[in-house]
Design an enzyme around this catalytic site. Structure first.
Site, mmCIF file in Angstrom:
data_model
loop_
_atom_site.group_PDB
_atom_site.id
_atom_site.type_symbol
_atom_site.label_atom_id
_atom_site.label_comp_id
_atom_site.label_asym_id
_atom_site.label_seq_id
_atom_site.Cartn_x
_atom_site.Cartn_y
_atom_site.Cartn_z
ATOM 1 N N SER A 183 -50.242 30.159 9.899
ATOM 2 C CA SER A 183 -51.237 30.731 8.979
ATOM 3 C C SER A 183 -51.716 32.111 9.399
ATOM 4 O O SER A 183 -52.631 32.652 8.795
ATOM 5 C CB SER A 183 -52.436 29.787 8.879
ATOM 6 N N THR A 216 -57.498 30.932 9.605
ATOM 7 C CA THR A 216 -57.680 32.330 10.021
ATOM 8 C C THR A 216 -58.068 32.324 11.487
ATOM 9 O O THR A 216 -58.870 31.489 11.893
ATOM 10 C CB THR A 216 -58.840 32.964 9.222
ATOM 11 N N THR A 274 -55.182 36.726 9.042
ATOM 12 C CA THR A 274 -54.614 35.531 8.387
ATOM 13 C C THR A 274 -53.440 35.909 7.487
ATOM 14 O O THR A 274 -53.352 37.059 7.025
ATOM 15 C CB THR A 274 -55.698 34.831 7.528
ATOM 16 N N ARG A 319 -52.597 38.343 -3.903
ATOM 17 C CA ARG A 319 -53.860 37.616 -3.683
ATOM 18 C C ARG A 319 -54.489 38.049 -2.344
ATOM 19 O O ARG A 319 -53.817 38.151 -1.335
ATOM 20 C CB ARG A 319 -53.590 36.111 -3.672
ATOM 21 N N THR A 355 -63.553 30.940 8.062
ATOM 22 C CA THR A 355 -62.198 30.463 7.779
ATOM 23 C C THR A 355 -62.296 29.391 6.697
ATOM 24 O O THR A 355 -63.361 28.816 6.473
ATOM 25 C CB THR A 355 -61.523 29.911 9.054
ATOM 26 N N GLY A 356 -61.183 29.140 6.027
ATOM 27 C CA GLY A 356 -61.201 28.172 4.930
ATOM 28 C C GLY A 356 -60.850 28.862 3.625
ATOM 29 O O GLY A 356 -60.288 29.969 3.638
#
Ligand code: ASP
Length: 295
Positions: free
Chosen positions: A52, A151, A169, A179, A202-203
């Protein structure tokens, strides 16, 4: 006049442990807080097993890896960011040069790539055999067995009491080309106020950025909340406005200008690493959704 501090470093996820260890070694050897943040994050960017971040990160729907990163320096309140950067393994290092060598704060897409090349970065293939195979499997039915995304966010306090933070990330796997999530956005993926503290997120970026989450964490710290309370309060704010966000992951880390740390998340599974006194430790973040909704 600032007091001498014990350095403290905090980073997101399990891979944050290697990042804070390396960043800590640099601080111990007299490197700047920005070096610690950048090079700590490089450790995760250059690790192909991490799916990631950086090299080996999941590609977009067209099979192209597009990377987002940002860095912020407390003493100058300067920041640099790149978004949708292709072919470069260390986007956080490009973000730092955007901050240091240009009058701008963010470069995207082809412009970011051209800048990186001018600065001497090599264009490289960022897909590994494994990530290419996984993308091909995804192409068959547009579904992935593993849709996780993370991330590396890292914040550091040096012995002078100065703060810096960064994050990097590859974003959501198989995203629409172009995106961009929260990570390269100052105030969303990271924020630093040298007199107060630093935060990183993060998320799911689409939700993190709608709440200026890292800025909010730091502002709550300014109002007197501890880093831990500020992270929990920010998640509570997000869930109060959008209760459906309890089903997605958002994780926050925070570091105060006095060296206190905190972390919170919507869902279980978010670990973070803290380095202090030459020792790094992983912990589980406090889950705010479960506090809000007792059995
Ligand atoms: N926040 C990142 C993004 O949305 C991904 C993650 O941290 O899971 O791009």
């Amino acid at each position: 006049m600032k007091q001498a501090h014990s350095p403290v470093i905090i980073a997101t996820w399990r891979f944050g442990k290697e990042a804070v260890e390396h960043a800590g070694e640099l601080l111990r050897n007299g490197h700047s807080v920005l070096d610690a943040v950048e090079k700590g994050i490089n450790v995760v960017e250059l690790e192909p097993a991490e799916k990631s971040v950086g090299f080996g990160g999941r590609p977009n729907a067209d099979g192209v890896v597009e990377l987002d990163a940002a860095i912020m320096h407390g003493p100058t309140h300067d920041a640099g960011a790149v978004a949708g950067l292709r072919h470069i393994k260390r986007p956080i290092s490009v973000a730092r040069l955007v901050m240091e060598k240009t009058p701008h704060a963010m470069l995207v897409g082809d412009g970011a790539l051209q800048f990186a090349i001018q600065q001497g970065f090599q264009q490289e293939h960022l897909l590994t055999d494994e990530s290419r195979d996984q993308w091909k499997t995804w192409l068959e039915n547009r579904q992935s067995a593993d849709d996780s995304h993370d991330t590396i966010g890292l914040a550091a306090l040096d012995t002078q009491g100065d703060l810096a933070a960064g994050c990097s990330t590859s974003g959501i796997g198989y995203k629409l080309p172009g995106r961009v999530g929260d990570s390269p956005l100052v105030g969303s993926g990271l924020y630093v106020d040298n007199d107060v503290g630093a935060a990183s997120a993060t998320g799911l970026g689409e939700e993190i950025l709608k709440f200026c989450s890292s800025f909010l964490v730091v502002e709550l710290m300014r109002q007197g909340l501890s880093p831990q309370e500020a992270c929990e309060q920010t998640i509570r704010r997000i869930l109060a406005k959008k209760p459906q966000n309890k089903d997605i992951q958002i994780g926050l880390i925070a570091l105060s200008h006095t060296g206190k740390t905190g972390a919170a998340a919507c869902r279980p599974g978010f670990q973070y690493a803290v380095w202090r006194e030459d020792h790094a430790e992983l912990s589980d973040a406090v889950i705010v959704a479960s506090i809000q909704q007792p059995q």
